[in-house]
Design an enzyme around this catalytic site. Sequence first.
Site: not given
Length: 518
Positions: A101, A201, A269, A279
Amino acid sequence: MQHLSTQKFVNDFTEAFEGDQSGDLQPRQTPGVLYSRVLPSPVKQPKLLAWTGDLAAELGIEEPNENDLNILGGNAINASMKPYAACYAGHQFGNWAGQLGDGRAITLGEWPLANGKSWELQLKGAGLTPYSRRADGRAVLRSSVREYLMSEAMHHLGVPTTRALSLVSTGDLVMRDMFYDGRPAPEPGAIVMRAAPSFLRFGNFEMLSARKEYENLQKLVDWTIAKFYPELTGPDKTLNWFKKVMESTAIMVVEWLRVGFVHGVMNTDNMSILGLTIDYGPYSFLDAYDLNFSPNTTDHPGLRYAYGKQHSIAYWNLSCLANAISPLFEDPKELISAVESFGPIFYEKFYSMKASKMGFDELSDGDIGLIDDFENLLANLKPDMTIFYQLLGEIPEDLISVAQISAHFDSALYHDLSEIEQELLVKSILAYQGRLAKNTISRKDAQSKMRASNPRFILRNYLLYQAIYELEKGDDGLFKRLQTALSDPYSKAHDEFFALRPQWANEQPGSATLSCSS
């Protein structure tokens, strides 16, 4: 044009799905929901360090006033925002990690566009969420500068990516153990506002599947298709959607390889459902060409996410996504077949990309072997990838002797060539020149094609290290020069940065070595 503080946001995601509305920040499992409502945590003194004017203009966002700055720093929200942290899972370094998360990211809402679509605006480093686990939900200036500059650099290189709208220092100090070696130290805090059509994702779908929440899984797949792939309809829409995700992922990785980018942590993720680079942590561009280079110390010694393995990891991650959505298929045979088609799709795009980098008019059957030989040359000589391709595009047609060819590429080399390496270089270049002679386009057009495919400026880690070091001391001169250079990476206008990686950068922590904390 509207201000962040006055625009009416839309909240399609939070209105479509169940969420934990408690606002409780206690780290915990959140079964049955796709997100948790959470407010950003206030900071001492938000200060705007950077604003992405071209992105703001594209989205219709006014330059920030004081009220907007408070939103960018996490000290306020506008009344139409419904901030949340998303719940997702993932495979990390090949192992199932369970619930993860948004541990330090908070989506404020969706900014509406004139065409009826929307972009999510998200603060990274804005404080605790229920998914922060043992962390603090904050980000330091070091990692925030890296995220801000690289996401914009990748955009201007033409690589699919999330964007960064702003960089704000917080006035707070954040404790970080940069290399997880028991030496935490206070660092200045910062927040990046990230922007993308969606931050969904692979892990969002893995989470629901792992929990056997198949009704929510089907709903999320249907919602994603309707919002981002509305052209897909009919009984095969889920299969065709997966094929779209697979193709966009292949395109993304091919673009990484084109510019020499290494993500460093390709966990599921960290894989966008829209094929966007997402990311930015322990990433790097290649300096010396090394298929086994991974900038992430957490990835050593296995080198799972090394430069030359990224397409294989993309295939592995897509297999995880396929496995997650397989309960939605009565017979997964066609889904399995789709996954297995990744290789041919990737290599077709890969060789086409390489042909453009080398200035070929088109990709013919005989070019595959020549490209493979060139890859072997680069892997053996380990030249600076960026400089080598620039020199390749400038090579004179009459350059034929060993001495001439070696001298031409000398400025791209990190070591003196042995006699065997010189022979390999000359053999490859002569074969390359022979292929160029068969082009149906002019030499000038071939060079134009190469210039469009081969960046001259890349945001090297040692430059980032220097910019961060200076910025922490209050000097934003290099930071601003890099901002300007990254917006024009294919020209010679910023040749102050066109150089080999300096010797000092080979061992410098934060330059040569990075961690997931980066």
